[in-house]
Write a protein that holds these residues in place. Structure first.
Motif, short mmCIF file in Angstrom:
data_model
loop_
_atom_site.label_atom_id
_atom_site.label_comp_id
_atom_site.label_asym_id
_atom_site.label_seq_id
_atom_site.Cartn_x
_atom_site.Cartn_y
_atom_site.Cartn_z
N VAL A 204 0.83 -1.21 0.00
CA VAL A 204 0.00 0.00 0.00
C VAL A 204 0.86 1.26 0.00
O VAL A 204 0.48 2.29 -0.57
N MET A 205 2.07 1.21 0.60
CA MET A 205 2.95 2.38 0.59
C MET A 205 3.40 2.70 -0.83
O MET A 205 3.43 3.88 -1.24
N ILE A 206 3.77 1.66 -1.58
CA ILE A 206 4.20 1.87 -2.95
C ILE A 206 3.04 2.35 -3.81
O ILE A 206 3.18 3.26 -4.65
N GLU A 215 0.71 12.01 -8.57
CA GLU A 215 -0.32 12.90 -9.11
C GLU A 215 -0.22 14.28 -8.49
O GLU A 215 -0.35 15.30 -9.19
N LEU A 216 0.03 14.35 -7.18
CA LEU A 216 0.20 15.65 -6.53
C LEU A 216 1.43 16.38 -7.07
O LEU A 216 1.40 17.60 -7.26
N LEU A 217 2.51 15.64 -7.33
CA LEU A 217 3.72 16.26 -7.87
C LEU A 217 3.48 16.79 -9.28
O LEU A 217 3.94 17.89 -9.64
N VAL A 218 2.75 16.03 -10.08
CA VAL A 218 2.43 16.48 -11.43
C VAL A 218 1.58 17.74 -11.40
O VAL A 218 1.83 18.71 -12.13
N GLN A 219 0.57 17.75 -10.53
CA GLN A 219 -0.30 18.92 -10.44
C GLN A 219 0.44 20.13 -9.89
O GLN A 219 0.15 21.26 -10.26
N MET A 413 7.09 5.98 1.12
CA MET A 413 5.98 6.45 0.28
C MET A 413 6.42 7.64 -0.58
O MET A 413 6.09 7.72 -1.78
N MET A 414 7.18 8.58 0.00
CA MET A 414 7.63 9.74 -0.76
C MET A 414 8.60 9.31 -1.87
O MET A 414 8.56 9.86 -2.98
N ALA A 415 9.47 8.35 -1.57
CA ALA A 415 10.39 7.85 -2.60
C ALA A 415 9.62 7.20 -3.74
O ALA A 415 9.94 7.39 -4.92
N ALA A 416 8.58 6.43 -3.40
CA ALA A 416 7.75 5.82 -4.44
C ALA A 416 7.05 6.89 -5.26
O ALA A 416 6.88 6.75 -6.48
N GLY A 417 6.65 7.99 -4.61
CA GLY A 417 6.03 9.09 -5.34
C GLY A 417 6.99 9.74 -6.33
O GLY A 417 6.61 10.07 -7.45
N ALA A 418 8.26 9.89 -5.92
CA ALA A 418 9.25 10.46 -6.82
C ALA A 418 9.49 9.55 -8.01
O ALA A 418 9.59 10.00 -9.17
#
Length: 506
Positions: A204-206, A215-219, A413-418
């Motif tokens: 779930v973290m990934i 999505e937040l980073l893209v926006q 989670m933040m690393a997965a977001g990057a």
């Protein structure tokens, strides 16, 4: 028939009704929170069941499981964040419908399909628990390996136009799945001396990182006002014409959900992805999948809600919990001195009948509570994007932190977001990564245990009939997907050649 009559007598039991409605309400809320899995939602209630009556306690936990599996589709559709692992497949077309201003219809299809899947799963639980559980017990390590390979074969059709990028994304997920403790030797792998990685990385973290944070980073990188959702804050159920169209993908989800639910370790995630894949394969409008197809919501949602019911078959009949959620439910049984297994139906038959009645009540409670809670969710999504993004970010952080109360999990989670952000930029698909992550442990552990049993003889995978059948299906799936891809490419080239010839003649 006797079972149905005895179960029906508990439909008017006030304790069962209250427990079922309270459980499904709490489950929907927990499933809708990113990072709060069904097992965590159930675990939060477990201490409160000590002082409850056994029947009410079991119904409360089981109803929470049902509600949480459905609730995961709410953030999947509204904010592109799967609330549960099984809701990852719903993100594909659910969020696209949301972007088209059809969030109310998407949520209505999800709720409608979830109720149908839950009812079908309950019928299978009551009528076929004995035969289906015997089939589940016939699965050996080679068969589980073949099952995982069958799930991975779906990658060939989830990779979009670039098959190479799809396989790279899948390998990334499989690599992450190897982090932690070796399933055979017990040694540590890729932990780099960190005790937080000994148990591996929670999928779930990934998923939250890949889907939500990226999505937040893209926006955040977009200029001006972000795209707003224009849906009215009310649920729209499919009309008769659309309901007829959804009947076939819902049937696919029900059958696959039943098959996957009775096998310990399979779960709703595999069922959702396989149902989505098969619904697209047999659809009359396959080109709409990935672009907001109602069938792409109906199939996986029916499947994971069917799994939530049929997953209780091995638990009740043989005392085998096939997932974290059913393990929590097993704990609820044991707290009250009830041991699931072959003697459960004789020694505590009233508990089983009360559970059936509670699950039936919870299914219709899910329909009512969904209609009451979901309009508020749609209204929330229509708020100004900066405020909404801040709220989503806080929700993600609080949800991930609550899993283990660990700041380290937030870093994962933040690393997965990057990583997800760069995958978006390079047009890598997410779904093969999710599938590799979810199936990695099942494939590796089953493969190595099979070799231990056979003395490193690979023929064990062919000698096992179930394994051979599943591996054959996997080969057929891959061959069919590649054949269709080659056919589409050849047809596209013929169309382009015809167009160029027409322009030359003009």
């Amino acid at each position: 028939m006797e079972t149905l009559v005895q179960s029906a007598s508990y439909l008017f039991d006030l304790g069962v009704i209250i427990a079922a409605l309270a459980g499904v309400t709490w489950g929907i809320m927990g499933g809708a929170l990113p990072g709060i899995s069904p097992s965590i939602t159930m675990a939060l209630l477990l201490p409160f069941t000590y002082t409850m009556e056994p029947m009410s306690a079991i119904v409360l936990l089981a109803s929470t499981y049902i509600g949480a599996e459905y609730g995961g589709s709410v953030p999947a559709i509204l904010i592109r964040t799967p609330g549960t692992n099984a809701a990852a497949a719903t993100v594909i077309d659910g969020y696209e419908m949301n972007r088209q201003g059809k969030a109310g219809l998407a949520l209505g299809i999800s709720l409608y399909s979830g109720v149908l899947g839950s009812l079908f799963g309950l019928a299978m639980l009551i009528l076929l628990s004995g035969p289906l559980s015997r089939v589940a017990l016939a699965f050996t390590p080679p068969a589980y390996f073949a099952l995982g390979v069958l799930g991975l074969s779906v990658i060939a059709t989830l990779s979009g136009e670039n098959l190479v990028k799809g396989f790279i994304a899948a390998i990334l997920g499989l690599m992450v799945a190897t982090i932690g403790t070796d399933p055979v030797t017990g040694g540590t792998r890729f932990t780099f001396g960190s005790s937080e990685l000994l148990s591996g990385i929670e999928p779930v973290m990934i998923m939250v990182g890949l889907f939500a944070m990226s999505e937040l980073l893209v926006q955040a990188g977009r200029r001006g006002e972000a795209e707003r959702v224009t849906s009215r804050p009310r649920i729209r159920f499919p009309d008769l014409k659309l309901a007829r169209r959804l009947a076939f993908p819902q049937s696919i989800g029900s059958v696959i959900g039943t098959f996957e639910g009775v096998m310990p370790g399979a779960g709703g995630t595999i069922a959702s992805f396989m149902s989505y894949n098969e619904a697209r394969r047999w659809s009359r409008r396959p080109e709409e999948f990935g672009k907001g197809s109602p069938e792409g919501i109906a199939a996986p949602e029916t499947a994971n809600n069917t799994v939530a019911e049929t997953a209780l078959v091995p638990l009740l009949s043989f005392g085998i919990p096939g997932s974290n959620s059913t393990a929590i439910l097993l704990g609820g049984f044991l707290i009250h001195g009830i041991v699931p297994g072959p003697m459960l139906f004789q020694r505590s038959g009233e508990i089983v009948h009360g559970l059936y009645a509670g699950l039936f009540t919870a299914t219709f409670g899910m329909l009512v509570m969904g209609m009451l809670l979901l309009p508020a969710c749609i209204w929330l999504v229509n708020r100004p994007r900066p405020y909404l993004n801040a709220f989503i970010f806080a929700l993600i952080l609080s949800g991930i932190y609550s899993i283990h109360n660990s700041v380290f999990d937030l870093g994962i989670m933040m690393a997965a977001g990057a990583v997800g952000f760069f995958m978006r930029m390079l047009r890598f698909p997410f779904l093969p990564t999710v599938l590799g992550l979810v199936l990695g442990y099942l494939v590796e552990s089953s493969f190595r245990r099979s070799l231990v049993l056979s003395g490193d003889d690979l023929l064990i995978f062919v000698n096992d009939r179930i394994s051979l059948g599943l591996l054959t299906l996997a080969v057929l799936f891959i061959a069919g997907s590649l054949g269709k891809r080659i056919y589409d490419l050849a047809r596209r080239r013929r169309v382009e050649a015809f167009s160029q010839g027409s322009e030359a003649r003009e």
